[in-house]
Write an enzyme that holds these catalytic residues in place. Structure first.
Site, PDB file in Angstrom:
ATOM      1  N   HIS A  66       3.430 -22.170  -3.109  1.00 50.72           N
ATOM      2  CA  HIS A  66       2.395 -21.134  -3.025  1.00 50.72           C
ATOM      3  C   HIS A  66       3.011 -19.756  -2.783  1.00 50.72           C
ATOM      4  CE1 HIS A  66      -0.699 -24.162  -3.165  1.00 50.72           C
ATOM      5  NE2 HIS A  66      -0.203 -24.784  -2.096  1.00 50.72           N
ATOM      6  N   SER A 377      11.764   4.351  19.652  1.00 50.47           N
ATOM      7  CA  SER A 377      11.560   3.944  18.267  1.00 50.47           C
ATOM      8  C   SER A 377      10.781   4.995  17.486  1.00 50.47           C
ATOM      9  CB  SER A 377      10.812   2.605  18.235  1.00 50.47           C
ATOM     10  OG  SER A 377      10.618   2.167  16.916  1.00 50.47           O
ATOM     11  N   HIS A 381      12.250   6.873  14.165  1.00 42.23           N
ATOM     12  CA  HIS A 381      11.525   6.800  12.898  1.00 42.23           C
ATOM     13  C   HIS A 381      11.189   8.197  12.369  1.00 42.23           C
ATOM     14  CE1 HIS A 381      10.976   2.497  13.611  1.00 42.23           C
ATOM     15  NE2 HIS A 381      10.535   2.414  12.371  1.00 42.23           N
TER      16      HIS A 381
END
Length: 469
Positions: A66, A377, A381
């Site tokens: 699948h 973080s 980013h």
């Protein structure tokens, strides 16, 4: 006076004793399992890990029919984009054009970026290891202090090279986005690699000087660490000689790049190219965000597949690196908190930062430690987006702080219902639409309405909200 204990009393005592013995045995088994997992997670220096190397999660999923069907659907989508491009060229031009203007623009000046990478890599290869060698020499107090100072000076110069050289080259030569990606990703990666190497080896080196006799790491193990797909330095790693994807991984990564270019060229550029020249309206902004949700989520999945599966798997198989758990969780119904933490902290080594912050606070402020990791973080980013695009537009930063942090604290792993999973996916779609829409508008606003230059370079401030004459 109490009589002798009746038979039911003896039965109850026997049952009680048996239950206590069973509970003690189960607790001992749980404790042994927890200690074994802890030893496996933090193997001692210089010893092989006696375990079966785990395979990549995506490799396991690709064995499911699948999941392979979903993969084939994405390949079919790429074929549809190629067929539509050919059909439009034949109808409009009467011949095949197959122009890759966006691809050639994005990777312009790539040789310059690669040349810039060479001193960055050489600095990371030589300076941290040489600084460690200076610190481990069994010299007298004054000479050792001089060696420590020289090692710190080398590390400071190494940090300056990694921090300033790629930024200077990108700004001075106006590198395009994809070439900037090479520099900023390698900048962040090499800084984290250097820190991890020193963090794992300096305590042992200092203990060795105290008489414990811990062997210094070899240069070959450090060189191997710089290329293997991990951010935690170890003297040895589990090995796995299976090579089932190394031949096809580069082609799949190239296909992801072409796919992303088709998505941007067909679904984003026609919408946002002239939007910045039109009067601002809330209706147009909302419609552009809704239009950008599908391209945004497609590009997010392509980035994950190209980097986490193709790129890291290729290096892991070429280096026979056994631990290929590059991403342990996905957006499943019972993994909401882990998915949010992985999505919002994947580029700054969240696990190491979180553990370090948690231990630093003595284990008494888990929420504060997690919040600190999110702040770091978010800043990293936003720095990456600012570096790649060439301007400061804090969309990612606000999404981290306003939406990502609260969602991480509320949508923890106990939220296992389908409704929570649907809510997570809906917010993820909208977040990607917001990013693609606002960053594209800002990109074209700076092209159509350039801001005044500062010292011969474009100002990094947003142009979409700036007043123009």
């Amino acid at each position: 006076m109490e009589g002798p204990c009746t038979p039911p009393c003896f039965v109850l005592q026997a049952v009680k004793t048996q239950l206590l013995e069973q509970a003690q045995g189960q607790l001992m088994e749980l404790l042994d399992q927890a200690m074994w997992e802890a030893v496996q997670a933090y193997p001692p220096q210089g010893r092989p890990v006696p375990s079966v190397p785990p395979d990549s999660l995506h490799n396991e999923l690709m064995e499911v029919p699948h999941f392979r069907t979903i993969y084939h659907m994405f390949v079919a989508g790429l074929c549809v984009f190629i067929i539509s491009t050919l059909a439009i060229d034949l109808i409009d031009e009467g011949r095949l054009m197959m122009e890759f203007d966006l691809l050639t623009f994005s990777f312009g000046q790539l040789p310059l970026a690669l040349v810039t990478w060479v001193p960055m890599f050489l600095s990371t290869l030589l300076v941290p290891y040489q600084a460690l060698r200076l610190w481990e020499r069994p010299q007298s107090g004054g000479a050792w202090t001089l060696g420590v100072g020289l090692g710190c000076l080398l590390l400071a110069a190494h940090t300056v090279v990694l921090g300033i050289l790629p930024v200077h080259v990108a700004v001075e030569y106006q590198l395009p986005p994809a070439s900037r990606c090479v520099l900023v990703f390698e900048q962040v990666r090499l800084l984290m690699k250097s820190y991890s190497f020193l963090r794992e080896t300096v305590p042992g080196t200092l203990r060795a000087r105290g008489g414990e006799g811990i062997r210094a790491p070899s240069f070959s193990s450090y060189l191997y660490f710089l290329f293997c797909p991990t951010l935690i330095y170890r003297e040895t790693y589990p090995s796995d000689s299976s090579q089932s994807y190394v031949s096809s991984a580069p082609l799949q990564a190239l296909g992801c790049v072409l796919y992303a270019c088709f998505i941007l060229g067909r679904l984003c550029v026609p919408v946002f190219a002239n939007m910045s020249q039109e009067p601002f309206s809330t209706r147009a902004l909302v419609l552009s965000i809704m239009h950008a949700t599908l391209p945004g989520i497609f590009m997010l999945l392509l980035i994950f597949f190209a980097f986490l599966h193709c790129w890291l798997n290729a290096f892991a198989e070429m280096l026979r690196f056994g631990d290929r758990m590059f991403y342990r969780v996905g957006p499943g119904p019972g993994l909401l908190g882990s998915w949010m933490q992985g999505e919002l902290g994947k580029d700054v080594g969240e696990d190491g930062g979180y553990v370090g912050s948690h231990l630093l606070l003595g284990g008494r402020a888990r929420g504060a430690a997690m919040l600190g990791v999110f702040l770091v973080s978010a800043v990293v980013h936003e720095y990456i987006f600012c570096f790649v695009l060439g301007f400061f537009y804090p969309v990612m930063l606000l999404l981290f702080l306003v939406f990502g942090g609260p969602l991480n604290f509320t949508m923890h792993d106990r939220r296992t219902g389908p409704a929570w999973n649907v809510l997570m996916w809906t917010l993820l779609f909208l977040g990607q639409g917001i990013q693609v829409s606002l960053y594209c508008q800002e990109w074209y606003a700076r092209r159509h309405c350039p801001l005044p230059q500062v010292s011969g370079h474009d100002t990094p401030l947003p142009a979409r909200s700036a007043p123009h004459p």
